[in-house]
Write a protein that holds these residues in place. Structure first.
Motif, PDB file in Angstrom:
ATOM      1  N   GLU A 195      11.044 -13.249   5.494  1.00 13.91           N
ATOM      2  CA  GLU A 195      11.630 -12.749   6.737  1.00 13.91           C
ATOM      3  C   GLU A 195      11.707 -11.227   6.724  1.00 13.91           C
ATOM      4  O   GLU A 195      12.185 -10.628   5.767  1.00 13.91           O
ATOM      5  N   LEU A 197      13.089  -9.467   9.512  1.00 12.25           N
ATOM      6  CA  LEU A 197      14.320  -9.096  10.204  1.00 12.25           C
ATOM      7  C   LEU A 197      15.465  -9.080   9.197  1.00 12.25           C
ATOM      8  O   LEU A 197      15.685 -10.047   8.464  1.00 12.25           O
ATOM      9  N   TYR A 206      22.536 -13.396  13.899  1.00 11.21           N
ATOM     10  CA  TYR A 206      21.909 -12.338  14.692  1.00 11.21           C
ATOM     11  C   TYR A 206      21.757 -12.814  16.135  1.00 11.21           C
ATOM     12  O   TYR A 206      21.811 -14.017  16.422  1.00 11.21           O
TER      13      TYR A 206
END
Length: 382
Positions: A195, A197, A206
């Motif tokens: 990931e 992010l 998020y």
């Protein structure tokens, strides 16, 4: 002949290795600067000027800096002259003072000590990134506080601004790059390495992208959504929908989506605002795999590239209103955006031919330029 400016440039290139030696507590070793330039002047006046210049910033003149060693050399035009044959920094003080880095070195050592005391396992990272230690000089107390929290709580499952860490509200967002680097070493066993992010990588909540869709079947609208037709929901909830639908229409353009609110009722069908290249948000919607998927994008290079992207996720996708007949009928000489895409696209033969034509001329026909009576004629047949 090498100049003081060139000496400084070459000395600066060695700064990282000097910092690494400091981390390892290695004594400073004489640092040699290669001249790499032969004397070629045939004017005694210019020769003396160059010698005077290089001497002016030497340790002999300034009390610090580089040391020059001279040797008598017989030149072609000027006879025997004393030329610098060795340039070096004898001590750490000479080197750092010459570069103006004395205070920076003190702060660097303070920071590295602080980091290693908190996380001894970060020494390899410090050795690899000494300049990052300096660049983040003013933030180390906060950065280490964040790292300490994650080491104790590697799976927070809360939003960034909910973290109980004594830093200002935007601190983590403003320092994500350096914090990511460190956490990748400190809590490697707990991160989601694939990931990118920050929140996903480090097990935080998020704000997920919202998927906006319109239900074109009133029976489904009333049965599952109390009559609501225009709905937006986070992607993770959209991925779990279990509706009795057979057909999904994806629209690239928001204006067209608004217009689509007036589409006729179509059994077992929803329409989705794809938002251009953000169709990537839909790639994990597994229930799409057995649905009829219709994609309607702008008739420009990017529209076909987005169609290709979406079809890469779902090969059964069929394009609508993205054909040569529609383009020729409604094109109004509008220019599009240049595309530099050279990779092979997921397009049919007819789509590829139209894509090549539009791309070559940088042409564009936007969705909203197609009259809705023309569009409704197609959908009414459903």
């Amino acid at each position: 002949m090498i100049t003081p400016k060139e000496i400084k440039i070459k000395a600066s290139r060695k700064y990282t290795s000097v910092l690494q030696s400091l981390v390892l507590n290695k004594p400073f070793e004489k640092l040699i600067i290669r001249g790499d330039k032969k004397y070629q002047k045939d004017s005694l006046q210019e020769f003396e000027k160059e010698i005077l210049l290089i001497n002016s910033l030497s340790k002999e003149k300034k009390g610090f800096g580089y040391t020059l060693e001279f040797q008598q050399v017989k030149t072609k035009h000027l006879g025997t002259q004393d030329l610098p044959t060795s340039i070096y920094f004898e001590t750490k003080y000479d080197y750092l003072k010459f570069l103006g880095k004395e205070k920076e070195e003190v702060l660097f050592l303070e920071s590295t000590t602080k980091i290693k005391e908190a996380f001894p396992e970060l020494e390899p990272w410090i050795l690899k990134n000494p300049l990052k230690v300096i660049q983040n000089q003013a933030e180390w107390d906060g950065i280490l506080s964040v790292c300490s929290y994650f080491k104790q709580t590697p799976n927070p499952n809360i939003y960034i601004r909910e973290l109980p860490i004594n830093v200002h509200t935007k601190f983590i967002e403003n320092n994500q790059g350096i914090i990511k680097d460190l956490l990748d070493s400190i809590i490697l066993d707990h991160i989601k390495v694939d990931e990118k992010l920050f929140e996903k990588r480090f097990n935080l909540k998020y704000a997920e992208p919202q998927i906006r869709f319109k239900i074109l079947d009133k029976t489904i609208s009333e049965r599952f959504f109390n009559g609501l037709e225009d709905i937006a929901t986070p992607i993770n909830q959209f991925e779990t929908l279990n509706l009795p639908i057979e057909r999904v229409i994806v629209l690239e353009n928001k204006t067209t989506f608004y217009t689509a609110l007036t589409l006729p009722e179509i059994d077992k069908t929803i329409t989705i605002f794809g938002s251009g290249f953000s169709v990537s948000n839909l790639k994990n919607v597994s229930w799409f795999k057995d649905k009829t998927l219709l994609y309607w994008g702008d008739l420009d290079a990017q529209g076909f590239e987005i169609l290709s992207q979406f079809r890469g996720y779902f090969p059964q996708t069929k394009s609508i209103f993205m054909d040569k007949f529609t383009f020729d009928k409604y094109y109004e000489n509008e220019k599009g955006t240049t595309s530099n895409i050279t990779t092979s696209l997921h397009l049919t033969h007819e789509e590829q031919e139209l894509y090549n034509y539009i791309k070559a001329g940088t042409l564009r026909l936007e969705q909203e330029k197609i009259p809705f009576d023309y569009v409704n004629e197609y959908f009414n047949k459903m």
